[in-house]
Design a protein around this motif. Sequence first.
Motif, PDB file in Angstrom:
ATOM      1  N   TRP A   1      -2.021  17.784  22.885  1.00 10.63           N
ATOM      2  CA  TRP A   1      -2.722  16.714  23.598  1.00 10.63           C
ATOM      3  C   TRP A   1      -3.558  17.280  24.745  1.00 10.63           C
ATOM      4  O   TRP A   1      -4.722  16.914  24.927  1.00 10.63           O
ATOM      5  N   THR A   2      -2.968  18.205  25.514  1.00  6.37           N
ATOM      6  CA  THR A   2      -3.685  18.836  26.622  1.00  6.37           C
ATOM      7  C   THR A   2      -4.913  19.579  26.123  1.00  6.37           C
ATOM      8  O   THR A   2      -5.986  19.524  26.736  1.00  6.37           O
ATOM      9  N   SER A   3      -4.776  20.266  25.005  1.00  5.10           N
ATOM     10  CA  SER A   3      -5.907  21.010  24.442  1.00  5.10           C
ATOM     11  C   SER A   3      -7.017  20.080  23.991  1.00  5.10           C
ATOM     12  O   SER A   3      -8.208  20.357  24.214  1.00  5.10           O
ATOM     13  N   VAL A   4      -6.653  18.965  23.378  1.00  5.87           N
ATOM     14  CA  VAL A   4      -7.654  18.017  22.867  1.00  5.87           C
ATOM     15  C   VAL A   4      -8.433  17.380  24.012  1.00  5.87           C
ATOM     16  O   VAL A   4      -9.677  17.313  23.981  1.00  5.87           O
ATOM     17  N   ILE A   5      -7.733  16.908  25.042  1.00  5.18           N
ATOM     18  CA  ILE A   5      -8.446  16.262  26.142  1.00  5.18           C
ATOM     19  C   ILE A   5      -9.276  17.281  26.924  1.00  5.18           C
ATOM     20  O   ILE A   5     -10.324  16.937  27.482  1.00  5.18           O
ATOM     21  N   ASN A   6      -8.835  18.528  26.943  1.00  7.44           N
ATOM     22  CA  ASN A   6      -9.612  19.552  27.626  1.00  7.44           C
ATOM     23  C   ASN A   6     -10.940  19.787  26.912  1.00  7.44           C
ATOM     24  O   ASN A   6     -11.999  19.874  27.556  1.00  7.44           O
ATOM     25  N   VAL A   7     -10.890  19.882  25.600  1.00  7.21           N
ATOM     26  CA  VAL A   7     -12.125  20.054  24.830  1.00  7.21           C
ATOM     27  C   VAL A   7     -13.052  18.863  25.038  1.00  7.21           C
ATOM     28  O   VAL A   7     -14.274  19.022  25.226  1.00  7.21           O
ATOM     29  N   ALA A   8     -12.475  17.652  25.026  1.00  2.89           N
ATOM     30  CA  ALA A   8     -13.294  16.456  25.250  1.00  2.89           C
ATOM     31  C   ALA A   8     -13.949  16.495  26.627  1.00  2.89           C
ATOM     32  O   ALA A   8     -15.134  16.173  26.776  1.00  2.89           O
ATOM     33  N   GLY A   9     -13.192  16.902  27.633  1.00  4.23           N
ATOM     34  CA  GLY A   9     -13.745  16.974  28.979  1.00  4.23           C
ATOM     35  C   GLY A   9     -14.832  18.020  29.106  1.00  4.23           C
ATOM     36  O   GLY A   9     -15.847  17.802  29.777  1.00  4.23           O
ATOM     37  N   ILE A  10     -14.650  19.157  28.460  1.00  6.44           N
ATOM     38  CA  ILE A  10     -15.670  20.212  28.498  1.00  6.44           C
ATOM     39  C   ILE A  10     -16.966  19.732  27.849  1.00  6.44           C
ATOM     40  O   ILE A  10     -18.064  19.996  28.344  1.00  6.44           O
ATOM     41  N   LEU A  11     -16.838  19.013  26.752  1.00  5.71           N
ATOM     42  CA  LEU A  11     -18.019  18.550  26.030  1.00  5.71           C
ATOM     43  C   LEU A  11     -18.819  17.517  26.835  1.00  5.71           C
ATOM     44  O   LEU A  11     -20.053  17.527  26.798  1.00  5.71           O
ATOM     45  N   VAL A  12     -18.127  16.647  27.571  1.00  5.53           N
ATOM     46  CA  VAL A  12     -18.866  15.638  28.334  1.00  5.53           C
ATOM     47  C   VAL A  12     -19.387  16.203  29.648  1.00  5.53           C
ATOM     48  O   VAL A  12     -20.291  15.633  30.259  1.00  5.53           O
ATOM     49  N   GLY A  13     -18.837  17.338  30.105  1.00  6.80           N
ATOM     50  CA  GLY A  13     -19.443  18.048  31.222  1.00  6.80           C
ATOM     51  C   GLY A  13     -18.693  17.960  32.530  1.00  6.80           C
ATOM     52  O   GLY A  13     -17.671  17.281  32.645  1.00  6.80           O
ATOM     53  N   PRO A  14     -19.194  18.674  33.545  1.00  7.24           N
ATOM     54  CA  PRO A  14     -18.560  18.700  34.864  1.00  7.24           C
ATOM     55  C   PRO A  14     -18.419  17.290  35.445  1.00  7.24           C
ATOM     56  O   PRO A  14     -19.244  16.410  35.203  1.00  7.24           O
ATOM     57  N   GLY A  15     -17.399  17.097  36.219  1.00  7.79           N
ATOM     58  CA  GLY A  15     -17.146  15.789  36.809  1.00  7.79           C
ATOM     59  C   GLY A  15     -16.253  14.960  35.916  1.00  7.79           C
ATOM     60  O   GLY A  15     -15.118  14.623  36.280  1.00  7.79           O
ATOM     61  N   TRP A  16     -16.746  14.645  34.739  1.00  7.33           N
ATOM     62  CA  TRP A  16     -15.936  13.883  33.791  1.00  7.33           C
ATOM     63  C   TRP A  16     -14.719  14.689  33.350  1.00  7.33           C
ATOM     64  O   TRP A  16     -13.649  14.118  33.100  1.00  7.33           O
ATOM     65  N   HIS A  17     -14.871  15.998  33.259  1.00 10.25           N
ATOM     66  CA  HIS A  17     -13.733  16.835  32.871  1.00 10.25           C
ATOM     67  C   HIS A  17     -12.581  16.662  33.862  1.00 10.25           C
ATOM     68  O   HIS A  17     -11.415  16.545  33.457  1.00 10.25           O
ATOM     69  N   SER A  18     -12.883  16.622  35.148  1.00 11.72           N
ATOM     70  CA  SER A  18     -11.832  16.455  36.159  1.00 11.72           C
ATOM     71  C   SER A  18     -11.113  15.125  35.985  1.00 11.72           C
ATOM     72  O   SER A  18      -9.877  15.054  36.087  1.00 11.72           O
ATOM     73  N   LEU A  19     -11.861  14.061  35.710  1.00 10.61           N
ATOM     74  CA  LEU A  19     -11.256  12.743  35.527  1.00 10.61           C
ATOM     75  C   LEU A  19     -10.361  12.712  34.295  1.00 10.61           C
ATOM     76  O   LEU A  19      -9.234  12.203  34.328  1.00 10.61           O
ATOM     77  N   ILE A  20     -10.859  13.260  33.194  1.00 11.29           N
ATOM     78  CA  ILE A  20     -10.091  13.254  31.946  1.00 11.29           C
ATOM     79  C   ILE A  20      -8.808  14.067  32.089  1.00 11.29           C
ATOM     80  O   ILE A  20      -7.734  13.645  31.645  1.00 11.29           O
ATOM     81  N   VAL A  21      -8.909  15.227  32.723  1.00  6.70           N
ATOM     82  CA  VAL A  21      -7.728  16.070  32.893  1.00  6.70           C
ATOM     83  C   VAL A  21      -6.737  15.440  33.862  1.00  6.70           C
ATOM     84  O   VAL A  21      -5.515  15.496  33.658  1.00  6.70           O
ATOM     85  N   ALA A  22      -7.260  14.816  34.926  1.00  7.41           N
ATOM     86  CA  ALA A  22      -6.379  14.175  35.897  1.00  7.41           C
ATOM     87  C   ALA A  22      -5.562  13.064  35.250  1.00  7.41           C
ATOM     88  O   ALA A  22      -4.328  13.009  35.404  1.00  7.41           O
ATOM     89  N   LEU A  23      -6.243  12.177  34.517  1.00  2.65           N
ATOM     90  CA  LEU A  23      -5.548  11.032  33.924  1.00  2.65           C
ATOM     91  C   LEU A  23      -4.808  11.420  32.651  1.00  2.65           C
ATOM     92  O   LEU A  23      -3.614  11.150  32.508  1.00  2.65           O
ATOM     93  N   GLY A  24      -5.516  12.051  31.718  1.00  3.59           N
ATOM     94  CA  GLY A  24      -4.895  12.396  30.442  1.00  3.59           C
ATOM     95  C   GLY A  24      -3.838  13.469  30.583  1.00  3.59           C
ATOM     96  O   GLY A  24      -2.737  13.348  30.035  1.00  3.59           O
ATOM     97  N   GLY A  25      -4.149  14.541  31.330  1.00  2.00           N
ATOM     98  CA  GLY A  25      -3.187  15.623  31.493  1.00  2.00           C
ATOM     99  C   GLY A  25      -2.063  15.282  32.444  1.00  2.00           C
ATOM    100  O   GLY A  25      -0.888  15.489  32.152  1.00  2.00           O
ATOM    101  N   GLY A  26      -2.420  14.743  33.630  1.00  2.00           N
ATOM    102  CA  GLY A  26      -1.398  14.418  34.613  1.00  2.00           C
ATOM    103  C   GLY A  26      -0.431  13.353  34.130  1.00  2.00           C
ATOM    104  O   GLY A  26       0.796  13.530  34.178  1.00  2.00           O
ATOM    105  N   LEU A  27      -0.970  12.243  33.645  1.00  2.00           N
ATOM    106  CA  LEU A  27      -0.105  11.171  33.153  1.00  2.00           C
ATOM    107  C   LEU A  27       0.638  11.607  31.896  1.00  2.00           C
ATOM    108  O   LEU A  27       1.760  11.157  31.646  1.00  2.00           O
ATOM    109  N   GLY A  28       0.017  12.478  31.087  1.00  2.00           N
ATOM    110  CA  GLY A  28       0.704  12.983  29.890  1.00  2.00           C
ATOM    111  C   GLY A  28       1.945  13.770  30.252  1.00  2.00           C
ATOM    112  O   GLY A  28       2.995  13.634  29.608  1.00  2.00           O
TER     113      GLY A  28
END
Length: 209
Positions: A169-196
């Motif tokens: 799950w962490t790997s998938v959301i990381n790839v998604a965040g990288i693809l959408v770019g800086p800024g959004w990556h931090s949000l995705i990792v914070a919510l998806g990774g932290g809450l995960g």
Amino acid sequence: MESDDDKPLASPADSLALIAQERANLERDLTPDPRWMFWPWGFAWLLGFGLFFLRFGPDGRVFVDLPEWLPLTVLSLSFIAAGLITGIAGGRSAMQTRGPSSRQGLMYGLTWSIAFTGMGILFAQYGDALPDDRLGLLWAGGMVALTGALHMAGGAIWNDRQLFILGAWTSVINVAGILVGPGWHSLIVALGGGLGMILAGLLGWLRLR
């Protein structure tokens, strides 16, 4: 007078049930509380990467005018605190075991330290070669990718499906965040990774109970 513990078991099924119960009790006693292993990291990701999103949002947007040094400082201190907490929790359980399992835990812990140190040294060589937003994405994306891979490796070593799923799950959301770019990556990792990680700690605790 004969106590209930001294009475013979009524059937082989009762014997098997007792063995299973004692085995579960032993596993619970030797396994670190998953909440102490995952929650510190989950809250560190949620807070640290959340501040990065608020200060360094998509396309350079500033949602909250924080000092530029604050997000990285909070993230670093949160990681140090999380490492200390999980190290103490894991060390207490390791003291109760000897043999292959104990060595596996030690080698796995050393792998985390060595891998992150090596990646940090590598990325530091490119500090002047990339714009600040891309450099931040390189550091964050690389570290999160390594975390996901090590979680999956740990799940494979200990046959822990939940840990492997968390890593995937962490790997998938990381790839998604990288693809959408800086800024959004931090949000995705914070919510998806932290809450995960917080959810993984809760589910692991419920499973032990």
